[in-house]
Design a protein around this motif. Structure first.
Motif, mmCIF file in Angstrom:
data_model
loop_
_atom_site.group_PDB
_atom_site.id
_atom_site.type_symbol
_atom_site.label_atom_id
_atom_site.label_comp_id
_atom_site.label_asym_id
_atom_site.label_seq_id
_atom_site.Cartn_x
_atom_site.Cartn_y
_atom_site.Cartn_z
ATOM 1 N N ILE A 21 0.335 -5.085 -6.696
ATOM 2 C CA ILE A 21 -0.766 -4.494 -5.925
ATOM 3 C C ILE A 21 -1.157 -5.411 -4.773
ATOM 4 O O ILE A 21 -1.428 -4.942 -3.651
ATOM 5 C CB ILE A 21 -1.967 -4.211 -6.841
ATOM 6 C CG1 ILE A 21 -1.648 -3.045 -7.805
ATOM 7 C CG2 ILE A 21 -3.209 -3.888 -6.022
ATOM 8 C CD1 ILE A 21 -2.729 -2.782 -8.821
ATOM 9 N N ILE A 22 -1.189 -6.716 -5.016
ATOM 10 C CA ILE A 22 -1.516 -7.669 -3.952
ATOM 11 C C ILE A 22 -0.499 -7.549 -2.820
ATOM 12 O O ILE A 22 -0.853 -7.506 -1.628
ATOM 13 C CB ILE A 22 -1.539 -9.105 -4.498
ATOM 14 C CG1 ILE A 22 -2.756 -9.311 -5.422
ATOM 15 C CG2 ILE A 22 -1.566 -10.116 -3.363
ATOM 16 C CD1 ILE A 22 -4.082 -9.187 -4.717
ATOM 17 N N THR A 25 -0.834 -4.160 -0.959
ATOM 18 C CA THR A 25 -2.104 -4.105 -0.236
ATOM 19 C C THR A 25 -2.033 -4.921 1.055
ATOM 20 O O THR A 25 -2.413 -4.448 2.130
ATOM 21 C CB THR A 25 -3.251 -4.624 -1.117
ATOM 22 O OG1 THR A 25 -3.365 -3.803 -2.289
ATOM 23 C CG2 THR A 25 -4.568 -4.584 -0.354
ATOM 24 N N LEU A 26 -1.523 -6.144 0.957
ATOM 25 C CA LEU A 26 -1.393 -6.978 2.148
ATOM 26 C C LEU A 26 -0.393 -6.373 3.130
ATOM 27 O O LEU A 26 -0.581 -6.449 4.351
ATOM 28 C CB LEU A 26 -0.958 -8.391 1.757
ATOM 29 C CG LEU A 26 -1.990 -9.206 0.970
ATOM 30 C CD1 LEU A 26 -1.426 -10.565 0.597
ATOM 31 C CD2 LEU A 26 -3.275 -9.378 1.771
ATOM 32 N N SER A 28 0.211 -3.148 3.488
ATOM 33 C CA SER A 28 -0.433 -1.984 4.095
ATOM 34 C C SER A 28 -1.454 -2.376 5.152
ATOM 35 O O SER A 28 -1.728 -1.603 6.068
ATOM 36 C CB SER A 28 -1.121 -1.141 3.009
ATOM 37 O OG SER A 28 -0.201 -0.663 2.063
ATOM 38 N N MET A 29 -2.003 -3.572 5.046
ATOM 39 C CA MET A 29 -3.016 -4.039 5.992
ATOM 40 C C MET A 29 -2.413 -4.816 7.156
ATOM 41 O O MET A 29 -3.142 -5.388 7.968
ATOM 42 C CB MET A 29 -4.028 -4.934 5.258
ATOM 43 C CG MET A 29 -4.823 -4.220 4.179
ATOM 44 S SD MET A 29 -5.693 -5.364 3.080
ATOM 45 C CE MET A 29 -6.756 -6.221 4.248
ATOM 46 N N TYR A 226 5.000 3.615 -4.565
ATOM 47 C CA TYR A 226 4.287 3.285 -3.327
ATOM 48 C C TYR A 226 4.900 4.012 -2.135
ATOM 49 O O TYR A 226 4.189 4.586 -1.303
ATOM 50 C CB TYR A 226 4.319 1.778 -3.100
ATOM 51 C CG TYR A 226 3.807 1.370 -1.735
ATOM 52 C CD1 TYR A 226 2.452 1.335 -1.468
ATOM 53 C CD2 TYR A 226 4.704 1.042 -0.716
ATOM 54 C CE1 TYR A 226 1.981 0.975 -0.217
ATOM 55 C CE2 TYR A 226 4.237 0.683 0.545
ATOM 56 C CZ TYR A 226 2.883 0.645 0.784
ATOM 57 O OH TYR A 226 2.434 0.308 2.030
ATOM 58 N N GLU A 234 0.098 5.634 5.450
ATOM 59 C CA GLU A 234 -0.180 4.660 6.489
ATOM 60 C C GLU A 234 -0.004 5.311 7.845
ATOM 61 O O GLU A 234 0.888 6.093 8.065
ATOM 62 C CB GLU A 234 0.784 3.476 6.382
ATOM 63 C CG GLU A 234 0.569 2.638 5.131
ATOM 64 C CD GLU A 234 1.573 1.511 5.086
ATOM 65 O OE1 GLU A 234 2.281 1.323 6.080
ATOM 66 O OE2 GLU A 234 1.644 0.848 4.060
#
Length: 427
Positions: A21-22, A25-26, A28-29, A226, A234
């Motif tokens: 998840i980390i 998440t990173l 995706s950002m 994902y 996105e």
């Protein structure tokens, strides 16, 4: 399998879920904060991987001892490499590969130095330190670094090889991970000389291999989940919504001016740049490439039979397809690439530092991703979407923007005459 085994396995699966998840998440950002946050995080994982694999193992099945360092964090590195390669390109994946290898070399050398330092201290000062963390031999250093380098390069090569023969994305991802994990376990366990006795060697080898393959399966499932259900959401907006609203946004009038220019050059249906931006940017990119001795590719993309879509399903459905395609394009390109709506159902991509083969590969990736996301898009699109793409590269095929556009557009129409749904890079 007892309750303690189930508990240990559950803990390790939770750790893998947290790390995964980390990473996503990173990733995706990345369009807001850059991808450096992900790379730094993966670099810290290299330290934890080395420490945990040195002395910490859990029995997740009877007689099967697995380290979270090798099973969870090492798999996470391969997971990140594949994620970046599939969603970005090989150039971005190469940055991660170099970063992981350098982090591994730096960490191991530093631990060797610390290990030598500790040997000269009184025993009472180091009585609470697990010395296994620092007992790296040169043989382990060489084996670990070489194996890591080979692993992250090999997984991209194997993935591309399997892409030609395996149509199912999940099987392609897990097969590539499985081959690399088996290779890594065999080479590192044998080359590092950690286990000298044959019976211990076989036990360690089997445990490590099963553990890595099990968590490789977990990460493969997570990656496909994902890509299908979250990655497609996105959307890369080059307008003000993608800017971080902090003091740096307001430091200079120049920055405000640049934001205003982006808004002026935005296509308000798709969120991409418009044709005016292409006309301004392409000559500038070609001049920059000429000064640096680089190549610049241009893709002209056309939605096949778009008029019939509007006639049969209405203009709202046509607009929805254009927005959907724009999202697929933005998910497929690098941050340096420039995506524009050229007009109507035509799109164009300016690809700095890109030769003809890489441009064709990107065109194929866009078509493949469009097919993949169309299948999982809810509600389903009214009809299957196909693309015809013309590709041209400067400076060898054209030395100015006007000629480059003409060549790419000409090849686009050659593709239409051939029956559409194809990529044309010659002629």
């Amino acid at each position: 399998m007892g309750a303690s085994h189930i508990l240990q396995l559950s803990y390790m699966l939770t750790e893998a879920l947290f790390v995964g998840i980390i990473i996503v998440t990173l990733f995706s950002m990345r369009h807001k904060f850059g991808i450096a946050l992900l790379y730094i995080t993966l670099g810290t994982f290299q330290y934890l991987q080395a420490v945990l694999a040195s002395f910490l193992y859990f029995e997740i099945f009877p007689g099967l001892f697995v380290s979270p360092g090798s099973a969870v964090l090492f798999n996470a590195s391969l997971f990140a490499v594949l994620l970046i390669y599939i969603r970005e390109d090989v150039a971005e994946a190469r940055k991660l590969i170099y970063g992981l290898v350098f982090a591994n070399i730096t960490l191991t050398i530093f631990l060797l130095i610390i290990g030598s330092h500790i040997q000269g201290l009184p025993s009472e000062q180091v009585s609470h330190i697990p010395l296994q963390v620092f007992n790296f031999t040169p043989r382990i250093l060489i084996a670990g670094t070489l194996t890591l380098t080979a692993d992250v390069l090999l997984i991209i090569i194997i993935y591309e090889l399997f892409s030609r023969h395996i149509s199912n994305l999940f099987l392609r991802i897990y097969s590539a991970m499985a081959v690399v994990l088996i290779f890594d376990t065999l080479v590192f366990t044998t080359g590092s000389g950690i286990i000298s006795q044959q019976d211990q060697y076989l036990t360690f080898l089997i445990s490590a291999m099963i553990g890595k393959l099990l968590f490789g399966l977990f990460y493969s499932i997570m990656l496909i989940f994902y890509l299908k259900y979250f990655g497609k959401r996105e959307y890369v907006s080059h307008g003000k919504d993608s800017e971080i609203k902090d003091i740096f946004t307001f430091l200079t009038y120049r920055q405000k001016y640049e934001l205003l220019c982006k808004e002026i050059h935005k296509d308000h249906l798709t969120g991409l740049y418009n044709r005016g931006f292409l006309n301004e940017s392409l000559p500038r990119e070609l001049d920059k490439a000429k000064a640096n001795g680089d190549k610049t590719a241009l893709l002209m993309i056309d939605v096949d039979n778009f008029k019939s879509i509007n006639d049969v399903f209405g203009h709202q459905e046509g607009d929805r397809i254009l927005v959907f395609l724009a999202t697929v394009i933005t998910q497929s390109i690098r941050e340096m690439d420039l995506a524009c709506r050229y007009g109507g159902e035509e799109f164009s991509l300016i690809l700095p530092r890109t030769h003809i083969n890489s441009a064709v590969q990107l065109a194929e990736r866009i078509r493949d991703k469009l097919a993949l996301l169309s299948d999982s898009h809810k509600p389903a699109l009214a009809r299957k979407i196909t693309l015809t793409i013309g590709v041209a590269v400067a400076p060898e095929q054209a030395d100015n923007a006007e000629d480059l556009v003409c060549i790419a557009d000409k090849r686009l129409y050659i593709g239409k005459k051939r029956g559409r749904n194809c990529i044309v890079s010659t002629g």
